[in-house]
Structure formats: C-alpha cells, structure tokens
Design a protein around this motif. Structure first.
Motif, PDB file in Angstrom:
ATOM      1  N   GLU A  33       0.958  -1.124   0.087  1.00 25.15           N
ATOM      2  CA  GLU A  33       0.030  -0.178  -0.014  1.00 25.15           C
ATOM      3  C   GLU A  33       1.027   1.156   0.044  1.00 25.15           C
ATOM      4  N   ARG A  36       2.602   1.976  -3.522  1.00 24.70           N
ATOM      5  CA  ARG A  36       1.402   2.249  -4.344  1.00 24.70           C
ATOM      6  C   ARG A  36       1.080   3.626  -4.257  1.00 24.70           C
ATOM      7  N   GLU A  37       0.903   4.265  -2.889  1.00 22.89           N
ATOM      8  CA  GLU A  37       0.629   5.519  -2.453  1.00 22.89           C
ATOM      9  C   GLU A  37       1.737   6.509  -2.898  1.00 22.89           C
ATOM     10  N   GLU A  41       1.290   9.492  -5.817  1.00 22.89           N
ATOM     11  CA  GLU A  41       1.475  10.933  -5.547  1.00 22.89           C
ATOM     12  C   GLU A  41       2.818  11.443  -6.253  1.00 22.89           C
ATOM     13  N   ALA A  86      -4.247   9.362 -10.076  1.00 21.39           N
ATOM     14  CA  ALA A  86      -4.067   8.786  -8.571  1.00 21.39           C
ATOM     15  C   ALA A  86      -5.335   8.653  -7.712  1.00 21.39           C
ATOM     16  N   SER A  90      -4.286   7.183  -3.865  1.00 22.29           N
ATOM     17  CA  SER A  90      -3.800   7.902  -2.799  1.00 22.29           C
ATOM     18  C   SER A  90      -4.574   9.014  -2.366  1.00 22.29           C
ATOM     19  N   THR A  99      -2.140  17.193   2.465  1.00 14.29           N
ATOM     20  CA  THR A  99      -1.808  15.982   3.192  1.00 14.29           C
ATOM     21  C   THR A  99      -1.636  16.390   4.841  1.00 14.29           C
ATOM     22  N   LYS A 112       1.890   7.881   6.925  1.00 17.92           N
ATOM     23  CA  LYS A 112       1.816   8.268   5.334  1.00 17.92           C
ATOM     24  C   LYS A 112       2.343   9.796   5.315  1.00 17.92           C
ATOM     25  N   TYR A 116       3.741  10.400   1.422  1.00 14.05           N
ATOM     26  CA  TYR A 116       3.006  11.464   0.423  1.00 14.05           C
ATOM     27  C   TYR A 116       4.289  12.389   0.120  1.00 14.05           C
TER      28      TYR A 116
END
Length: 341
Positions: A33, A36-37, A41, A86, A90, A99, A112, A116
């Motif tokens: 995860e 992928r995020e 971003e 995205a 994300s 964020t 996270k 990011y």
C-alpha cells in the motif's frame, strides 16, 4: 573444457531462475500500500507540474503564445489529470498542505505523511527538470545569465516570487486565505453527506476550482497554495544555475511553505465546524435488512377482539371469514422497541 561448459550452463540456468524470482519480488513490493501511494503521488504531482510549469514558460518566454489565463488553465487541468491518475489510489493530494490537513484532522495516519511528501517533492523536482530541458531557450532569453529579478528574469517559471506592489505579510495572509478557500471547497466537493460532485466528475470540478482561484485571487502572489509546487522547483533552480538568490529574494521562499499549511488547516476546520457539524446524519442501517424488518412489530389496537382459543382437537375452518387477521410472531429472546406503523 567439459568442466568449463558445465560452469557456463550452470550460470545461465541460475540467471534464468533468478530473473523470475526478481520479477516476483518486484511485483510483491509494488503491491504494498505504501509503495502504491508513493508512486501515485509521485506520478500525479509530476503530471500536474509539467502542465503547470510548461504554461508558465509559455507566458514568460513565448510572448503571444502564453498568458495568465493560460497558466490558470494549465495548472487547473493539470490537477484534473493528476486526480484521474491517482484519485483511487492515494487520493491525489499533490499538495503537502492538503496532506498535512488530512493528517491533522485525523483523516489519514501520520505514518503516511512522509511517504506522500517524498512522492510529491520528487515528482515536482523532476517536473522542473523536465521543463528546463524542454525550454532550454531560457538561457538564450536571459542573454546567458539566469536571473531571479529584472526584465529578463526566468526563475519565476519554476517558483513564485513576491511582486513589488506587495509586502511580505500581505503575501503571507494572501496565501493563507487562498489555500483556505481551496481546502474549504475541496471538503465540500468530496463530502458525501452534503452535496458532492457527481460520481466521475470530481476531477473536472477540482480542476475548475483551481482555475477559478487563479483567475480571481492569483494576481498578488501567484497562488502557490502548495509547498510541493514551490519548494522543490525552487531548489532545482538553485542547483541549475540561478544560485542562492532564489532563496534571498525578499525573503519570500518560506511563505509558500508555511502559509499554505496554516491556510489549509483553518479552511478544513471552518468547513467541519460551520458546515459538517450541521449536516443531518443518516440513520444507521443494519447490515441484515431482513432481521431489521422482522423486529418492526406493530402494536395491536386495544379494541381488537381476542381471537377464540381452540383446543388441538377442535376443527378450525380456513375460510376467509374465520381466518385470523393477525400473523403470529415468534417470540424474540432479546428486548426490542415496539414501533407504530
């Protein structure tokens, strides 16, 4: 010779075996995860910044080929493409201030946050390098000297700079207000309990929002609204030849980093307090609707006559006249609340 041939064959077979293992490991890493995020971003910010900075380069270098409206459209629809890229992975923040606000308001885990930010900063830095390579006429435009201020200044292609007609603290308040408006409207667009954008149109509506902010509020400071949009390209210009002046010009460099964080946080709180807290929440629905319906027991009227008691040996007619009008309900083990229909 035979031994050398065997060694060559063994090395070839080991390479053939190791390559699928490496591919499998890479696929496993890519499915995590956090990875992928990060990639979402990175790519969405890169796309947004290439379109945005490219439109600024047209305005600064191209004369009739660019305009301030073109800059607004470039950044606005760049955001739209980034959200399409995205949004379901994300959330397509592409903005360190957004964020930060999501983490501060408990909508996202703080662990996270660095993932990011790193993706956004790397994407923005690479986009600045891409635009620099595409528009290499920057050096010819400035006569071989890369300048930050003056009639042939080109540093403004990559980062925002405070204009002469404004002061530092006016610019700070301007960035706070503009970013607050951005976050306020974003919460409204995506709030499913209020009146959100139609499914599939969120990206376009968010892009139009950026265009509207630029057209109406972008003149004073260039509406950075985003540390990820301003700081990485500024650092790129520092190492690409513009020098330390990109950080010293009117001591502006820290404002597009700090002011958007404060503005986005205030905009989010204002929406949650004045709008989010006044929305009537939907009643909670049980997962098993059949169980819920079985527990809605009507209260019988007190005037209804009690049906005659019959013994097991008494014959009962099943004609519509003698058929009881009330369906017997099996007793429930847990207490329930009776409701009137």
């Amino acid at each position: 010779m035979v031994q050398s041939d065997k060694k060559r064959r063994s090395t070839r077979s080991s390479k053939m075996v190791s390559s699928p293992v490496v591919i499998t490991r890479m696929q496993a890493i890519m499915q995590k995860e956090m990875v992928r995020e990060f990639l979402a971003e990175f790519m969405s910010t890169y796309v947004m910044m290439v379109f945005g900075l490219g439109s600024v380069a047209h305005m600064v270098l191209g004369g009739k080929f660019g305009s301030f409206l073109g800059v607004n459209l470039g950044f606005g629809f760049g955001v739209t493409m980034g959200v399409h890229m995205a949004g379901n992975i994300s959330g397509a923040h592409m903005n360190a201030a957004l964020t930060f606000t999501n983490c501060a308001l408990g909508r996202m885990s703080w662990k996270k946050f660095p993932v990011y930010i790193l993706g956004q900063f790397l994407g923005s830095f690479l986009a600045a390098a891409t635009v620099y390579c595409l528009f290499y006429s920057i050096i010819e435009f400035s006569g071989g000297h890369l300048t930050v201020t003056g009639p042939v200044a080109t540093a403004s292609i990559f980062a925002t700079y405070l204009p002469d007609h404004s002061t530092l603290w006016r610019g700070f308040l301007d960035e706070v207000l503009v970013t607050g408006m951005l976050q306020l409207c974003l919460f409204a667009i995506t709030d499913k309990e209020n009146n959100p954008a139609l499914q599939g149109t969120q990206a376009l509506v968010i892009g139009i929002l950026v265009v509207v902010i630029g057209v109406s509020l972008g003149m004073n400071t260039g509406y950075a609204m985003n540390p990820s949009r301003d700081l990485p390209p500024r650092f790129f210009t520092y190492i690409a030849g513009w020098g330390i002046q990109v950080f010293r010009a009117r001591d502006w460099w820290w404002v597009p980093v700090v002011a958007p964080l404060l503005g986005a946080y205030l905009g989010g709180i204002i929406y949650l307090v004045f709008i989010g807290s006044t929305i009537a929440r939907r009643p909670q629905i049980l997962e098993d609707s059949m169980v819920y319906e079985d527990r809605r027991i009507p209260v019988l009227p007190k005037t209804m006559p009690t049906p005659p008691m019959t013994s097991p040996l008494t014959p009962v007619s099943v004609s519509p006249i003698n058929r009881p009008s009330v369906r017997t309900v099996p007793p429930l083990s847990d207490p329930i609340h009776l409701e009137h229909f």
